[in-house]
Design a protein around this motif. Sequence first.
Motif, PDB file in Angstrom:
ATOM      1  N   GLU A  56     -33.291 -62.868 -94.368  1.00 40.22           N
ATOM      2  CA  GLU A  56     -32.054 -63.464 -94.876  1.00 40.22           C
ATOM      3  C   GLU A  56     -31.196 -63.832 -93.685  1.00 40.22           C
ATOM      4  O   GLU A  56     -30.974 -63.006 -92.809  1.00 40.22           O
ATOM      5  CB  GLU A  56     -31.286 -62.469 -95.765  1.00 40.22           C
ATOM      6  CG  GLU A  56     -31.951 -62.255 -97.108  1.00 40.22           C
ATOM      7  CD  GLU A  56     -31.266 -61.169 -97.943  1.00 40.22           C
ATOM      8  OE1 GLU A  56     -30.035 -60.964 -97.800  1.00 40.22           O
ATOM      9  OE2 GLU A  56     -31.985 -60.528 -98.721  1.00 40.22           O
ATOM     10  N   VAL A  57     -30.742 -65.078 -93.666  1.00 41.17           N
ATOM     11  CA  VAL A  57     -29.849 -65.509 -92.589  1.00 41.17           C
ATOM     12  C   VAL A  57     -28.508 -65.867 -93.210  1.00 41.17           C
ATOM     13  O   VAL A  57     -28.427 -66.745 -94.080  1.00 41.17           O
ATOM     14  CB  VAL A  57     -30.433 -66.704 -91.811  1.00 41.17           C
ATOM     15  CG1 VAL A  57     -29.463 -67.146 -90.707  1.00 41.17           C
ATOM     16  CG2 VAL A  57     -31.787 -66.321 -91.208  1.00 41.17           C
ATOM     17  N   ASN A  58     -27.484 -65.151 -92.787  1.00 39.69           N
ATOM     18  CA  ASN A  58     -26.146 -65.370 -93.302  1.00 39.69           C
ATOM     19  C   ASN A  58     -25.433 -66.402 -92.423  1.00 39.69           C
ATOM     20  O   ASN A  58     -24.939 -66.082 -91.344  1.00 39.69           O
ATOM     21  CB  ASN A  58     -25.392 -64.034 -93.308  1.00 39.69           C
ATOM     22  CG  ASN A  58     -23.979 -64.190 -93.827  1.00 39.69           C
ATOM     23  OD1 ASN A  58     -23.534 -65.289 -94.163  1.00 39.69           O
ATOM     24  ND2 ASN A  58     -23.262 -63.078 -93.881  1.00 39.69           N
ATOM     25  N   LEU A  59     -25.419 -67.643 -92.903  1.00 36.57           N
ATOM     26  CA  LEU A  59     -24.822 -68.718 -92.099  1.00 36.57           C
ATOM     27  C   LEU A  59     -23.306 -68.571 -91.991  1.00 36.57           C
ATOM     28  O   LEU A  59     -22.695 -69.097 -91.060  1.00 36.57           O
ATOM     29  CB  LEU A  59     -25.206 -70.088 -92.672  1.00 36.57           C
ATOM     30  CG  LEU A  59     -26.687 -70.458 -92.521  1.00 36.57           C
ATOM     31  CD1 LEU A  59     -27.009 -71.736 -93.278  1.00 36.57           C
ATOM     32  CD2 LEU A  59     -27.075 -70.598 -91.041  1.00 36.57           C
ATOM     33  N   GLU A  60     -22.700 -67.841 -92.929  1.00 36.45           N
ATOM     34  CA  GLU A  60     -21.262 -67.571 -92.811  1.00 36.45           C
ATOM     35  C   GLU A  60     -21.005 -66.688 -91.594  1.00 36.45           C
ATOM     36  O   GLU A  60     -19.962 -66.784 -90.952  1.00 36.45           O
ATOM     37  CB  GLU A  60     -20.710 -66.919 -94.085  1.00 36.45           C
ATOM     38  CG  GLU A  60     -20.647 -67.877 -95.269  1.00 36.45           C
ATOM     39  CD  GLU A  60     -20.105 -69.268 -94.897  1.00 36.45           C
ATOM     40  OE1 GLU A  60     -19.015 -69.331 -94.278  1.00 36.45           O
ATOM     41  OE2 GLU A  60     -20.778 -70.267 -95.184  1.00 36.45           O
ATOM     42  N   ALA A  61     -21.952 -65.816 -91.280  1.00 38.67           N
ATOM     43  CA  ALA A  61     -21.816 -64.988 -90.076  1.00 38.67           C
ATOM     44  C   ALA A  61     -21.900 -65.867 -88.827  1.00 38.67           C
ATOM     45  O   ALA A  61     -21.129 -65.696 -87.888  1.00 38.67           O
ATOM     46  CB  ALA A  61     -22.888 -63.902 -90.054  1.00 38.67           C
ATOM     47  N   VAL A  62     -22.823 -66.830 -88.827  1.00 33.80           N
ATOM     48  CA  VAL A  62     -22.928 -67.754 -87.691  1.00 33.80           C
ATOM     49  C   VAL A  62     -21.603 -68.496 -87.517  1.00 33.80           C
ATOM     50  O   VAL A  62     -21.065 -68.589 -86.410  1.00 33.80           O
ATOM     51  CB  VAL A  62     -24.100 -68.756 -87.900  1.00 33.80           C
ATOM     52  CG1 VAL A  62     -24.077 -69.847 -86.838  1.00 33.80           C
ATOM     53  CG2 VAL A  62     -25.429 -68.011 -87.895  1.00 33.80           C
ATOM     54  N   ALA A  63     -21.046 -68.993 -88.625  1.00 22.65           N
ATOM     55  CA  ALA A  63     -19.764 -69.718 -88.575  1.00 22.65           C
ATOM     56  C   ALA A  63     -18.665 -68.799 -88.041  1.00 22.65           C
ATOM     57  O   ALA A  63     -17.888 -69.190 -87.162  1.00 22.65           O
ATOM     58  CB  ALA A  63     -19.397 -70.236 -89.966  1.00 22.65           C
ATOM     59  N   PRO A 421     -40.591 -65.999 -94.691  1.00 23.49           N
ATOM     60  CA  PRO A 421     -39.712 -67.067 -95.174  1.00 23.49           C
ATOM     61  C   PRO A 421     -38.261 -66.780 -94.797  1.00 23.49           C
ATOM     62  O   PRO A 421     -37.837 -65.623 -94.802  1.00 23.49           O
ATOM     63  CB  PRO A 421     -39.865 -67.005 -96.701  1.00 23.49           C
ATOM     64  CG  PRO A 421     -41.022 -66.131 -96.970  1.00 23.49           C
ATOM     65  CD  PRO A 421     -41.248 -65.261 -95.785  1.00 23.49           C
ATOM     66  N   ARG A 422     -37.533 -67.838 -94.430  1.00 20.08           N
ATOM     67  CA  ARG A 422     -36.103 -67.714 -94.157  1.00 20.08           C
ATOM     68  C   ARG A 422     -35.327 -68.063 -95.424  1.00 20.08           C
ATOM     69  O   ARG A 422     -35.599 -69.098 -96.029  1.00 20.08           O
ATOM     70  CB  ARG A 422     -35.686 -68.681 -93.041  1.00 20.08           C
ATOM     71  CG  ARG A 422     -35.757 -68.151 -91.632  1.00 20.08           C
ATOM     72  CD  ARG A 422     -37.112 -67.696 -91.208  1.00 20.08           C
ATOM     73  NE  ARG A 422     -37.165 -67.424 -89.769  1.00 20.08           N
ATOM     74  CZ  ARG A 422     -38.143 -66.788 -89.164  1.00 20.08           C
ATOM     75  NH1 ARG A 422     -39.195 -66.360 -89.859  1.00 20.08           N
ATOM     76  NH2 ARG A 422     -38.118 -66.558 -87.871  1.00 20.08           N
ATOM     77  N   VAL A 423     -34.417 -67.199 -95.782  1.00 17.37           N
ATOM     78  CA  VAL A 423     -33.566 -67.460 -96.942  1.00 17.37           C
ATOM     79  C   VAL A 423     -32.143 -67.550 -96.444  1.00 17.37           C
ATOM     80  O   VAL A 423     -31.657 -66.618 -95.798  1.00 17.37           O
ATOM     81  CB  VAL A 423     -33.702 -66.314 -97.979  1.00 17.37           C
ATOM     82  CG1 VAL A 423     -32.802 -66.574 -99.173  1.00 17.37           C
ATOM     83  CG2 VAL A 423     -35.160 -66.153 -98.411  1.00 17.37           C
ATOM     84  N   TYR A 424     -31.479 -68.680 -96.689  1.00 11.12           N
ATOM     85  CA  TYR A 424     -30.126 -68.888 -96.140  1.00 11.12           C
ATOM     86  C   TYR A 424     -29.089 -68.627 -97.203  1.00 11.12           C
ATOM     87  O   TYR A 424     -29.275 -68.962 -98.359  1.00 11.12           O
ATOM     88  CB  TYR A 424     -29.996 -70.315 -95.583  1.00 11.12           C
ATOM     89  CG  TYR A 424     -30.874 -70.473 -94.369  1.00 11.12           C
ATOM     90  CD1 TYR A 424     -30.405 -70.118 -93.118  1.00 11.12           C
ATOM     91  CD2 TYR A 424     -32.188 -70.908 -94.500  1.00 11.12           C
ATOM     92  CE1 TYR A 424     -31.232 -70.202 -91.999  1.00 11.12           C
ATOM     93  CE2 TYR A 424     -33.019 -70.990 -93.384  1.00 11.12           C
ATOM     94  CZ  TYR A 424     -32.529 -70.644 -92.152  1.00 11.12           C
ATOM     95  OH  TYR A 424     -33.344 -70.708 -91.056  1.00 11.12           O
ATOM     96  N   ARG A 425     -28.009 -67.992 -96.773  1.00 14.09           N
ATOM     97  CA  ARG A 425     -26.896 -67.788 -97.698  1.00 14.09           C
ATOM     98  C   ARG A 425     -25.586 -67.867 -96.967  1.00 14.09           C
ATOM     99  O   ARG A 425     -25.563 -67.959 -95.754  1.00 14.09           O
ATOM    100  CB  ARG A 425     -27.032 -66.454 -98.440  1.00 14.09           C
ATOM    101  CG  ARG A 425     -27.179 -65.248 -97.510  1.00 14.09           C
ATOM    102  CD  ARG A 425     -27.346 -64.002 -98.333  1.00 14.09           C
ATOM    103  NE  ARG A 425     -27.652 -62.851 -97.509  1.00 14.09           N
ATOM    104  CZ  ARG A 425     -26.761 -62.116 -96.871  1.00 14.09           C
ATOM    105  NH1 ARG A 425     -25.478 -62.408 -96.981  1.00 14.09           N
ATOM    106  NH2 ARG A 425     -27.102 -61.083 -96.136  1.00 14.09           N
TER     107      ARG A 425
END
Length: 425
Positions: A56-63, A421-425
Amino acid sequence: MQDDTLNGFTGFARKNQAQFQYSRDQEEIQAAAEIAFEDSSLAAIPVMDRRWAWMEVNLEAVAHNVVEAKRFLRPGVKLMAVVKADAYGHGAIECAQKALASGAEQLGVATVDEALALRDAGISAPILILAEPPVTAAPLLLAKHITPSVYTAEFALAYAEEADKHNMKAPFHLALNTGMNRIGVRAEDVIAFEQQINFHRALVQEGTFTHFATADSTDTIDFNSQVRRFINAISALRTAGIDPGIVHAANSAALFRYADVQFDMVRLGIAMYGCHPCEQTRGMVDLWPAMEIRARITDVKTVPMSEGVSYGLHYRSPGSVKICTVPLGYADGLNRSLSGKWDFILQGQLVRQVGTICMDQCMFEVDMRSFGSRVRLDPHVGDVVTIVGRDGDAATSLTDMARVIGTIDYEVACNFSRRLPRVYR
Ligand SMILES: *Cc1c(COP(=O)(O)O)cnc(C)c1O
């Protein structure tokens, strides 16, 4: 055959008789499958229904991390999001898009193919390859507006010739070696190097940079000496009437620890993904880990006391535990040297990984005794297990994992393979 049934299964008993379905030829079977299962409905089976292990990749964390980094920047200083090695395993396209939307202006990669993948995804931001690629790749660089780092005259001139042939310019960033001794023109040789290349009309020096070997270490002597050599080289260029373009040096550690080495741009890597580049930055900036690894239990069993588990049977059951299996192994990047030394999280509680980690699967134990205030766990097939990340009050990090293996979180992160698999949220 005197009886049409075997163990009650008529199909099984009749499978060698021509009139029954099991003997249809391969073509007929294929035709039947095509009618029964349409490609579109097969494609609609979600990735997590095909495999019970994922990232799981938390794109809000990247932001969030990009915005935190930007708070450290002086006005006008640009931010380059370093998305090499598939964004340290997090997925380059998704992370690049999120970083650009959050205020990054440029992208940094390691290889031509990494840059091409970003262009193919429709990303138009400036991309710098943080090394000098083979000159045979020059047409790709020019066609796709990918900027190389340069430190040999051979590359610079051949690249410039290729550009000139098509009436194009050949933009580049000059890499300076100020002490790391990996790549770059030695800082004191910068003017001599420029004299070898700067007669060529196609070359455009868009930037000049160096890389620190010790930005993350408590000792600052070597760091300061690299800064001094870099500043001297930049002044020498300016004195010689050469515009160095965008001047940059800082990685994540330098950004947070040294306010005076920002120059015109900083290159943000590991911190964008929520890992601290070193212990010193922990109190300075609030970073959110972007990556979590999870799986679902595929098998639960009680193993009698003293029976072994997994290859080598190095772990022996104490009898009072349930052994659970998850479909994730070292081929997914779960380092085999973690065997028996790492905790997963089940329902907010740490549970020990046991037995040798296999290529595609591994096991963990759940203590079935109740003691103290501990809630007794009741694991079932299908339950979600956290391999790295947070579940309730329990959390493990890439940094913890790196410490157990004896490496750095950078390596742990980018070793999670594309099979997961990468799952984005
Ligand atoms: C990888 C890399 C970075 C990013 O470093 P972090 O420590 O991850 O911030 C910056 N510059 C260069 C040249 C790099 O190779």
